[in-house]
Design a protein around this motif. Sequence first.
Motif, short mmCIF file in Angstrom:
data_model
loop_
_atom_site.label_atom_id
_atom_site.label_comp_id
_atom_site.label_asym_id
_atom_site.label_seq_id
_atom_site.Cartn_x
_atom_site.Cartn_y
_atom_site.Cartn_z
N ARG A 1 -6.13 73.72 42.87
CA ARG A 1 -6.08 73.29 44.28
C ARG A 1 -4.88 73.91 44.98
O ARG A 1 -4.99 74.40 46.11
N ALA A 2 -3.73 73.91 44.33
CA ALA A 2 -2.53 74.52 44.93
C ALA A 2 -2.73 76.03 45.07
O ALA A 2 -2.40 76.61 46.11
N ALA A 3 -3.29 76.66 44.04
CA ALA A 3 -3.51 78.11 44.08
C ALA A 3 -4.50 78.53 45.16
O ALA A 3 -4.47 79.66 45.63
N ALA A 4 -5.35 77.61 45.57
CA ALA A 4 -6.30 77.92 46.65
C ALA A 4 -5.62 77.96 48.02
O ALA A 4 -6.17 78.54 48.96
N HIS A 5 -4.45 77.39 48.12
CA HIS A 5 -3.75 77.30 49.41
C HIS A 5 -2.49 78.16 49.50
O HIS A 5 -2.03 78.44 50.60
N TYR A 6 -1.94 78.54 48.35
CA TYR A 6 -0.67 79.27 48.35
C TYR A 6 -0.80 80.55 47.54
O TYR A 6 -1.44 80.55 46.48
N ASP A 7 -0.16 81.61 48.02
CA ASP A 7 -0.16 82.86 47.26
C ASP A 7 0.85 82.75 46.11
O ASP A 7 1.53 81.73 45.95
N GLU A 8 0.93 83.79 45.31
CA GLU A 8 1.76 83.73 44.10
C GLU A 8 3.24 83.49 44.41
O GLU A 8 3.90 82.72 43.71
N GLU A 9 3.76 84.10 45.45
CA GLU A 9 5.16 83.88 45.82
C GLU A 9 5.39 82.44 46.27
O GLU A 9 6.40 81.82 45.92
N GLN A 10 4.47 81.92 47.05
CA GLN A 10 4.60 80.53 47.49
C GLN A 10 4.45 79.56 46.33
O GLN A 10 5.18 78.57 46.26
N LEU A 11 3.52 79.84 45.42
CA LEU A 11 3.37 78.99 44.23
C LEU A 11 4.63 79.03 43.38
O LEU A 11 5.06 77.99 42.86
N THR A 12 5.20 80.20 43.23
CA THR A 12 6.44 80.33 42.47
C THR A 12 7.53 79.48 43.11
O THR A 12 8.23 78.72 42.43
N ALA A 13 7.67 79.58 44.42
CA ALA A 13 8.67 78.78 45.14
C ALA A 13 8.39 77.29 44.96
O ALA A 13 9.32 76.49 44.76
N LEU A 14 7.13 76.90 45.02
CA LEU A 14 6.76 75.50 44.87
C LEU A 14 7.13 74.99 43.48
O LEU A 14 7.73 73.91 43.34
N VAL A 15 6.81 75.74 42.45
CA VAL A 15 7.13 75.33 41.07
C VAL A 15 8.65 75.24 40.88
O VAL A 15 9.16 74.26 40.31
N VAL A 16 9.37 76.23 41.36
CA VAL A 16 10.83 76.22 41.22
C VAL A 16 11.41 75.05 42.03
O VAL A 16 12.33 74.37 41.57
N LEU A 17 10.87 74.79 43.22
CA LEU A 17 11.35 73.68 44.04
C LEU A 17 11.15 72.34 43.34
O LEU A 17 12.06 71.51 43.32
N VAL A 18 9.99 72.11 42.78
CA VAL A 18 9.73 70.85 42.07
C VAL A 18 10.73 70.71 40.91
O VAL A 18 11.34 69.64 40.73
N SER A 19 10.93 71.76 40.17
CA SER A 19 11.88 71.73 39.05
C SER A 19 13.31 71.53 39.54
O SER A 19 14.07 70.74 38.98
N PHE A 20 13.66 72.24 40.59
CA PHE A 20 15.00 72.15 41.19
C PHE A 20 15.27 70.72 41.66
O PHE A 20 16.33 70.15 41.39
N MET A 21 14.32 70.14 42.38
CA MET A 21 14.51 68.78 42.90
C MET A 21 14.64 67.77 41.76
O MET A 21 15.45 66.84 41.84
N ASN A 22 13.87 67.94 40.70
CA ASN A 22 14.00 67.04 39.56
C ASN A 22 15.38 67.15 38.94
O ASN A 22 15.99 66.14 38.57
N MET A 23 15.91 68.35 38.84
CA MET A 23 17.26 68.54 38.29
C MET A 23 18.31 67.89 39.18
O MET A 23 19.17 67.15 38.71
N VAL A 24 18.24 68.16 40.48
CA VAL A 24 19.23 67.61 41.41
C VAL A 24 19.13 66.09 41.44
O VAL A 24 20.16 65.39 41.45
N ASN A 25 17.91 65.57 41.43
CA ASN A 25 17.75 64.11 41.39
C ASN A 25 18.46 63.54 40.16
O ASN A 25 19.16 62.53 40.26
N ARG A 26 18.29 64.18 39.03
CA ARG A 26 18.91 63.68 37.81
C ARG A 26 20.44 63.78 37.87
O ARG A 26 21.14 62.87 37.41
N LEU A 27 20.96 64.85 38.42
CA LEU A 27 22.42 64.95 38.59
C LEU A 27 22.94 63.77 39.41
O LEU A 27 23.98 63.18 39.09
#
Length: 158
Positions: free
Chosen positions: A114-140
Motif C-alpha cells: 500500500r505504501a509502495a503504491a503511493h510513494y516512489d523508492e526515495e520517498q519510501l526510503t525516507a519514510l522507513v528511515v523517518l519511522v526508525s529515526f523517530m523510534n530512536m529519538v522517542n527512546r532517547l
Amino acid sequence: MDARLNYFTSQTAGKALKYLMSAGKTLKDSPLPAATQELVALRVSQINGCAACLDMHTKEAAAGGETSVRLNLVAAWREATVFTEAERAALALAEEGTRVADAATGVSDEVWARAAAHYDEEQLTALVVLVSFMNMVNRLNIITQQPATGDYEPGQFH
C-alpha cells in the motif's frame, strides 16, 4: 518531572546528537511530503508516549499549515476521513514499523504494498528511515524522562 540526563551539557551527547540532527535535517529535506513527515512523527510519538516529541511535532505541523482537526485525529486515523490514501498508507507503515514486538512479522507485505503504491523508492526510503529515526529519538527521550515543557518553538532544532 526532571530529566535524568541533560543532553545539552553532555560531551558524549553533544557529539552524537550533532549527527542525529544532521540526519533529521536530511529527512526534512527529503522528497517525502512535509505534512506526511509530521503526521508520521506524531503517530510514532503517540504510540511510544514521547511527550517531548509530541510537543515538537504538533507545533512543527501547525507551523507548516496543518489543521487542528487533522492533528487531533492522528491517533484515530483509521476512522478519520481527513487523511489522503497516501497518508493513511504512511501511517499504517509507521504503526507496524513501531509496533514490531506486537506484530511478530514486522511490517506486513500488505502494508508495504500500500505504501509502495503511493510513494516512489526515495520517498519510501525516507519514510522507513523517518519511522526508525523517530523510534530512536522517542527512546532517547523516554529513557531519560525528557519532559514536555510546552516551550518548544517551531524550527528550534532545524
